[in-house]
Design an enzyme around this catalytic site. Structure first.
Site, PDB file in Angstrom:
ATOM      1  CD  GLU A 121      -1.224  -5.800   5.221  1.00  0.00           C
ATOM      2  OE1 GLU A 121      -1.161  -4.593   5.523  1.00  0.00           O
ATOM      3  OE2 GLU A 121      -1.299  -6.193   4.034  1.00  0.00           O
ATOM      4  CB  CYS A 161      -0.994  -0.037   1.151  1.00  0.00           C
ATOM      5  SG  CYS A 161      -2.315   1.201   0.981  1.00  0.00           S
ATOM      6  CG  HIS A 220      -3.816  -3.373   3.022  1.00  0.00           C
ATOM      7  ND1 HIS A 220      -2.786  -2.952   3.842  1.00  0.00           N
ATOM      8  CD2 HIS A 220      -4.406  -2.244   2.546  1.00  0.00           C
ATOM      9  CE1 HIS A 220      -2.758  -1.635   3.872  1.00  0.00           C
ATOM     10  NE2 HIS A 220      -3.730  -1.170   3.093  1.00  0.00           N
TER      11      HIS A 220
END
Length: 249
Positions: free
Chosen positions: A218, A116, A216
């Site tokens: 994660e 990001c 993202h």
């Protein structure tokens, strides 16, 4: 020897934005845990809490770097102005430190992944610019609590990109939450993935092991294999670099 991974976030302190801070910390912790589970020895560092020189010193012996998400990059680093729509707080010390990390990674051939904001740091570090505000479109949910800001959308990885090799398919689903995007690409960078609206969602360096994803991996609702595969790609790049070093010796 266990490879060493630095997970570099913006800051550990956002007393004025507790909900946002909690969300970011959850994502940062998820990335660090994925690194540990993937066989890395992980160091988690906050760039705003160190000078650029201290950040470089703290990561000097790391084998790979992940630069995490967070606030907008300070406009002066890419020749932009302030006062734009959606502008967030800026952390100039963090920006300077993370930019220095990218430039050193390029010089040394250190594998580096930007997530990001991390993608935008890569671009700015190499002389690129940023679109300061995009229409919400498909890239984030607006007018919702921070817990719901991430939005799912498809990304098409481009033929010949290393990301296709890393993730094993050209069409993927991602979770994103950004209001800025890359504009002019920095030196040596090429697009590696695009969203349905044409925005660049991933970049790679044409010769160095540097990759940025605007989404993202994660995030809890991202495909479970996405971040482990990206971290495994860093290990593959590290192994290739060590082979090259031995052959050159």
């Amino acid at each position: 020897m266990t490879p060493r991974l630095a997970v570099v976030e913006v800051t550990r302190h956002r007393p004025d934005r507790p909900a946002y801070h909690a969300k970011v910390q959850l994502l940062n912790a998820s990335a660090a845990d994925a690194g540990t589970n993937g066989g890395w020895s992980v160091s988690r560092l906050a760039a705003a809490d160190l000078s650029p020189a201290e950040l470089l010193a703290a990561t000097d012996d790391c084998d790979a770097i992940v630069i995490m998400g967070g606030e907008d990059v300070t406009p002066r680093f890419y020749g932009g102005g302030t006062g734009y729509e959606g502008e967030t707080r800026h952390f100039e010390v963090a920006d300077a430190g993370q930019i220095a990390l990218v430039r050193r990674a390029l010089e040394r051939g250190t594998p580096l992944l930007g997530i990001c904001r991390g993608l935008q740091i890569i671009n700015v570090a190499l002389g690129g610019t940023i679109v300061q505000h995009i229409e919400d479109g498909i890239h984030r949910n607006v007018g919702v609590p921070i817990e719901q800001v991430l939005r799912e959308h498809p990304v098409q990885l481009l033929p010949g990109s290393t990301l296709i090799d890393s993730l094993g398919q050209a069409g993927i689903l991602v979770q994103s939450a950004h209001h800025q995007s890359v504009d002019r690409l920095g030196a040596g960078l090429v697009p590696a993935g695009v969203a349905p609206d044409g925005l660049v969602e991933a970049i790679e360096h044409e010769s160095a092991p540097i990759t940025g994803v605007q989404w993202h991996p994660e995030a809890p609702d991202s495909p479970a294999e996405q971040l482990p595969l990206l971290l495994a790609a860093l290990q593959s790049q590290l192994a290739e670099a060590r082979v090259d070093e031995r052959l050159a010796a």
